[in-house]
Design a protein around this motif. Structure first.
Motif, PDB file in Angstrom:
ATOM      1  N   ILE A 415       0.834  -1.208   0.000  1.00  0.00           N
ATOM      2  CA  ILE A 415       0.000   0.000   0.000  1.00  0.00           C
ATOM      3  C   ILE A 415       0.869   1.258   0.000  1.00  0.00           C
ATOM      4  O   ILE A 415       0.632   2.193  -0.756  1.00  0.00           O
ATOM      5  N   GLY A 416       1.909   1.250   0.837  1.00  0.00           N
ATOM      6  CA  GLY A 416       2.801   2.414   0.933  1.00  0.00           C
ATOM      7  C   GLY A 416       3.437   2.738  -0.401  1.00  0.00           C
ATOM      8  O   GLY A 416       3.458   3.888  -0.844  1.00  0.00           O
ATOM      9  N   ALA A 417       3.933   1.706  -1.082  1.00  0.00           N
ATOM     10  CA  ALA A 417       4.605   1.902  -2.366  1.00  0.00           C
ATOM     11  C   ALA A 417       3.640   2.454  -3.414  1.00  0.00           C
ATOM     12  O   ALA A 417       3.993   3.333  -4.201  1.00  0.00           O
ATOM     13  N   VAL A 418       2.410   1.945  -3.385  1.00  0.00           N
ATOM     14  CA  VAL A 418       1.419   2.415  -4.360  1.00  0.00           C
ATOM     15  C   VAL A 418       1.060   3.869  -4.093  1.00  0.00           C
ATOM     16  O   VAL A 418       0.971   4.695  -5.004  1.00  0.00           O
ATOM     17  N   MET A 419       0.904   4.197  -2.799  1.00  0.00           N
ATOM     18  CA  MET A 419       0.556   5.584  -2.449  1.00  0.00           C
ATOM     19  C   MET A 419       1.652   6.538  -2.888  1.00  0.00           C
ATOM     20  O   MET A 419       1.393   7.623  -3.395  1.00  0.00           O
ATOM     21  N   GLU A 420       2.891   6.100  -2.704  1.00  0.00           N
ATOM     22  CA  GLU A 420       4.007   6.951  -3.079  1.00  0.00           C
ATOM     23  C   GLU A 420       3.980   7.230  -4.585  1.00  0.00           C
ATOM     24  O   GLU A 420       4.119   8.365  -5.029  1.00  0.00           O
ATOM     25  N   LEU A 421       3.770   6.160  -5.353  1.00  0.00           N
ATOM     26  CA  LEU A 421       3.710   6.310  -6.806  1.00  0.00           C
ATOM     27  C   LEU A 421       2.575   7.254  -7.207  1.00  0.00           C
ATOM     28  O   LEU A 421       2.756   8.165  -8.008  1.00  0.00           O
ATOM     29  N   ALA A 422       1.404   7.053  -6.607  1.00  0.00           N
ATOM     30  CA  ALA A 422       0.250   7.886  -6.962  1.00  0.00           C
ATOM     31  C   ALA A 422       0.531   9.349  -6.634  1.00  0.00           C
ATOM     32  O   ALA A 422       0.171  10.249  -7.393  1.00  0.00           O
ATOM     33  N   GLN A 423       1.211   9.576  -5.502  1.00  0.00           N
ATOM     34  CA  GLN A 423       1.518  10.964  -5.145  1.00  0.00           C
ATOM     35  C   GLN A 423       2.512  11.589  -6.113  1.00  0.00           C
ATOM     36  O   GLN A 423       2.372  12.730  -6.503  1.00  0.00           O
ATOM     37  N   SER A 461       6.267  -2.902 -11.142  1.00  0.00           N
ATOM     38  CA  SER A 461       7.611  -3.134 -10.616  1.00  0.00           C
ATOM     39  C   SER A 461       7.690  -2.804  -9.133  1.00  0.00           C
ATOM     40  O   SER A 461       8.416  -3.438  -8.388  1.00  0.00           O
ATOM     41  N   ARG A 462       6.895  -1.848  -8.675  1.00  0.00           N
ATOM     42  CA  ARG A 462       6.958  -1.497  -7.255  1.00  0.00           C
ATOM     43  C   ARG A 462       6.142  -2.445  -6.377  1.00  0.00           C
ATOM     44  O   ARG A 462       6.164  -2.330  -5.159  1.00  0.00           O
ATOM     45  N   THR A 463       5.354  -3.331  -7.005  1.00  0.00           N
ATOM     46  CA  THR A 463       4.571  -4.271  -6.204  1.00  0.00           C
ATOM     47  C   THR A 463       4.928  -5.706  -6.566  1.00  0.00           C
ATOM     48  O   THR A 463       4.134  -6.610  -6.379  1.00  0.00           O
ATOM     49  N   ARG A 464       6.084  -5.871  -7.166  1.00  0.00           N
ATOM     50  CA  ARG A 464       6.551  -7.180  -7.634  1.00  0.00           C
ATOM     51  C   ARG A 464       5.537  -7.880  -8.517  1.00  0.00           C
ATOM     52  O   ARG A 464       5.361  -9.104  -8.456  1.00  0.00           O
ATOM     53  N   GLY A 465       4.853  -7.081  -9.297  1.00  0.00           N
ATOM     54  CA  GLY A 465       3.904  -7.661 -10.246  1.00  0.00           C
ATOM     55  C   GLY A 465       2.548  -7.996  -9.664  1.00  0.00           C
ATOM     56  O   GLY A 465       1.677  -8.479 -10.380  1.00  0.00           O
ATOM     57  N   TYR A 466       2.338  -7.709  -8.395  1.00  0.00           N
ATOM     58  CA  TYR A 466       1.088  -8.150  -7.768  1.00  0.00           C
ATOM     59  C   TYR A 466      -0.097  -7.212  -7.952  1.00  0.00           C
ATOM     60  O   TYR A 466      -1.241  -7.635  -7.878  1.00  0.00           O
ATOM     61  N   ALA A 467       0.181  -5.924  -8.167  1.00  0.00           N
ATOM     62  CA  ALA A 467      -0.953  -4.990  -8.206  1.00  0.00           C
ATOM     63  C   ALA A 467      -1.635  -5.035  -9.562  1.00  0.00           C
ATOM     64  O   ALA A 467      -1.015  -5.338 -10.575  1.00  0.00           O
ATOM     65  N   SER A 468      -2.930  -4.741  -9.559  1.00  0.00           N
ATOM     66  CA  SER A 468      -3.624  -4.607 -10.834  1.00  0.00           C
ATOM     67  C   SER A 468      -4.332  -3.262 -10.855  1.00  0.00           C
ATOM     68  O   SER A 468      -4.625  -2.677  -9.819  1.00  0.00           O
ATOM     69  N   LEU A 469      -4.565  -2.788 -12.072  1.00  0.00           N
ATOM     70  CA  LEU A 469      -5.044  -1.419 -12.250  1.00  0.00           C
ATOM     71  C   LEU A 469      -6.227  -1.386 -13.194  1.00  0.00           C
ATOM     72  O   LEU A 469      -6.265  -2.120 -14.174  1.00  0.00           O
ATOM     73  N   ASP A 470      -7.177  -0.522 -12.886  1.00  0.00           N
ATOM     74  CA  ASP A 470      -8.211  -0.206 -13.850  1.00  0.00           C
ATOM     75  C   ASP A 470      -8.548   1.259 -13.677  1.00  0.00           C
ATOM     76  O   ASP A 470      -8.448   1.786 -12.581  1.00  0.00           O
ATOM     77  N   TYR A 471      -8.899   1.939 -14.764  1.00  0.00           N
ATOM     78  CA  TYR A 471      -9.312   3.332 -14.574  1.00  0.00           C
ATOM     79  C   TYR A 471     -10.402   3.737 -15.550  1.00  0.00           C
ATOM     80  O   TYR A 471     -10.595   3.100 -16.576  1.00  0.00           O
ATOM     81  N   GLN A 472     -11.099   4.793 -15.145  1.00  0.00           N
ATOM     82  CA  GLN A 472     -12.160   5.352 -15.974  1.00  0.00           C
ATOM     83  C   GLN A 472     -11.993   6.843 -16.023  1.00  0.00           C
ATOM     84  O   GLN A 472     -11.607   7.460 -15.035  1.00  0.00           O
ATOM     85  N   LEU A 473     -12.333   7.430 -17.149  1.00  0.00           N
ATOM     86  CA  LEU A 473     -12.231   8.880 -17.261  1.00  0.00           C
ATOM     87  C   LEU A 473     -13.170   9.536 -16.274  1.00  0.00           C
ATOM     88  O   LEU A 473     -14.272   9.053 -16.034  1.00  0.00           O
TER      89      LEU A 473
END
Ligand code: GTP
Length: 596
Positions: A415-423, A461-473
């Protein structure tokens, strides 16, 4: 076929969870193809698609299935599996009454599993959960069942399947018949057929893929497209089984295609409604919207003599791709080219690759950018799809950029790594929830321009391949953005201009100037590189001069080595463009995407 014997469904899944493999199996088991004829993944017909393993264009296959002594017509509608094509997915789902939700037994529920599920629920589809890959040693179907319960599905009803080994396929087909409701349209009503896909065929013109919602359509009918009001006469009709089989009519609830001497897919918009010219429906089906390019890039032939060929190639590709837009554009640096609009980055890459591979063009492409909405001091609102054309700062009141709402599913350790990236990418935190005791879902609002390029790779790469992403406009949002120009030898190179956030301009300018210094080969003279905002230079680097005498090294040496070196040099030249007196390689135009 009687309506009560028809079932229309699609398969939805997170990428790589086995959608195509399951589709192959369903086709094989219903006898549509013998396994000898089965090329892997028959639904993905384009060569490029197969190479990339991504389903780009939706298609439909009619399966004939016997269940408890009755014959059913099952139409399997394929959906594209990438966020660029969400609108196409939603139209394909609108053509269905049910969906198989495939979840990998080892991976569990992922971001696109949820996004696709929500999309299917929006269309009131009956959902049949499938737990696939139960043959894997790491499969944990019990856990997936629990995850399914957590997202509001009855996990205990999920069908355990191995698409690869052909386990559980019969039960999937039986559930389609039992759980997916038959189509409910009005057979006597005026024709309303939903276009969920179309493609250009050089012999027949455009093939229009439809789901008949009300009424029926037959060969010889004069049809009208409700969004464009264009009229045509139906010359041919068919269904895919998965090879095309001619039919002379399609009735309420059925799925198939027709041809009507239509010259371009621009006339057949996905989501539009087909009706009859002499008995038109009162209102079109809901939900149509024209394709809207989200990402723009400049396309320039390396050899300016290829300009005409590039235009022709783009026109040809457009015949089959209503979402591709292009307009002529002139760059002081690159000469005559085109500014092309794409649904997203994948769409852009596919088009660029096809231009080079199928039309044998060598191109310089500029870094992709989003579209900005700029309100001028005068009150006028302009749309800017090329950073070089951003009006001067003094004339601008506000700039708005497109933003997305992104959901990221990650093991809670990251979670920390993802938050950092998003910020780092200017994300605004919206929510954090837990899917189970080890996995969390984070939602962020992020600028599209900040995530379209390498966000997904970074996330992986920051989640060792574990995270998945989806987005909408999620609309437009004002931001403090400025244009950063690059000067080579004191001259602005318009094709290198970018729009950046003011707070990061200094850092980006420095990083970009450095990157360009590495990428621009040494010339016979010194080349100063400057990054500037307006008249203010914020970074400077220099490419040192070099006397380039590549053959000196092998003086008196053997001729093959000499030839090889010359060949190599030619190769290197191919993707260069002389700007003023400086040679700039293709990579330099993409450099902005590679600076942090
Ligand atoms: P996209 O088309 O890229 O969205 O992927 P997809 O969801 O269609 O997945 P695809 O069918 O291409 O399968 C992805 C990978 O999983 C392939 O390597 C398949 O061979 C493998 N696969 C699919 N089903 C099974 C299964 O039941 N068991 C095992 N072990 N592997 C499977």
């Amino acid at each position: 076929m009687e309506q009560r014997h028809i079932r229309n469904f699609s398969i939805i899944a997170h990428i790589d969870h086995g959608k195509s493999t399951l589709a192959d199996r369903l086709i094989e088991v219903t006898g549509a193809l013998s396994s000898r004829e089965m090329a892997p993944q028959v639904l993905d017909s384009m060569e490029l698609e197969r190479e990339r393993g991504i389903t780009i264009k939706a298609q439909a296959v009619r399966l004939v299935y016997q269940h408890q002594g009755e014959t059913y017509e099952l139409n399997l509608i394929d959906t594209p599996g990438h966020v660029d094509f969400t609108y196409e997915v939603s139209r394909a789902l609108q053509a269905c009454e049910g969906a198989l939700l495939v979840v990998d037994a080892a991976q569990g529920v992922e971001a696109q599993t949820l996004a696709n599920l929500y999309l299917a629920l929006e269309h009131d589809l009956a959902i049949i959960p499938i737990i696939n890959k139960i043959d894997l040693p790491s499969a944990d179907p019990e856990k997936v069942m629990e995850q399914l319960l957590d997202i509001g599905l009855d996990g205990t009803e999920a069908v355990p399947v191995s698409a690869k080994q052909g386990i559980g396929i019969d039960r999937v087909l039986a559930e389609v018949v039992e759980k997916v409701p038959p189509p409910a349209g009005d057979a006597r009503g005026a024709l309303r057929a939903l276009i969920f896909d179309s493609r250009f065929d050089s012999y027949k013109g455009v093939l229009v893929y439809i789901r008949v919602v009300d009424g029926s359509l037959k060969i010889g009918d004069r049809i009208r497209f409700m969004a464009t009001s264009k009229e045509f006469e139906v010359t041919e009709m068919g269904v895919f089984g998965p090879h095309p089989v001619p039919v002379d009519h399609l009735d309420t609830g059925e799925v198939g295609f027709f041809a009507a001497q239509i010259k371009t897919v621009q006339d057949t918009r996905v989501g539009d409604t087909v009706t009859l010219a002499d008995r038109p429906a009162e209102a079109p089906l809901p939900g149509y919207r024209p394709a809207q390019p989200m990402v723009y890039s400049g396309l320039y032939p390396v050899d300016s003599a290829d300009y005409g060929r590039l235009r022709e190639a783009l026109e040809k590709l457009q015949l089959n791709d209503a979402a591709l837009t292009f307009e002529p554009e002139t760059s002081a640096a690159l000469g005559f080219g085109f500014r092309a609009g794409f649904l997203g980055l994948l769409h852009m890459e596919v088009i660029q690759e096809r231009l080079e591979r199928e039309y044998d063009l060598t191109l310089i492409t500029t870094a992709p950018n989003v579209v900005y909405r700029v309100t001028l001091v005068s009150g006028e609102v302009v749309r800017v799809d090329n950073p070089a054309l951003l009006p001067p700062a003094g004339d601008i009141q506000t700039i708005e950029e497109p933003v997305v709402e992104a959901s990221i599913i990650t093991p809670s350790d990251y979670i920390g790594a993802v938050m950092e990236l998003a910020q780092e990418r200017r994300g605004i935190y919206l929510n954090l929830s837990y899917l189970d005791n080890v996995r969390a879902m984070l939602t962020y609002r992020l600028p599209l321009g900040e995530i379209m390029y390498d966000f997904f790779d970074q996330l992986k790469s920051r989640t060792r391949g574990y995270a998945s992403l989806d987005y909408q406009l999620a609309g437009l949002q004002p931001a403090d953005l400025v244009r950063m120009d690059i000067l080579l030898n004191g001259e602005v190179v318009d094709a290198l201009s970018t729009i950046v956030h003011r707070d990061r301009a200094y850092q980006k300018g420095r990083a970009l100037a450095e990157k360009l210094r590495e990428l621009i080969p040494r010339q016979l003279f010194e080349v100063p590189i400057q990054a500037a905002i307006g008249a203010r230079v914020i970074a400077r680097e220099t490419v040192k001069a070099l006397r380039k005498d590549v053959l000196a090294k092998c003086y008196g040496g053997d001729i093959t080595r000499k030839r090889k070196l010359l060949e190599k040099q030619k190769e290197g030249k191919r993707r260069m463009k002389s700007v003023g007196s400086v040679e700039i390689p293709q990579e330099a135009f993409m450099a902005i995407l590679r600076v942090e």
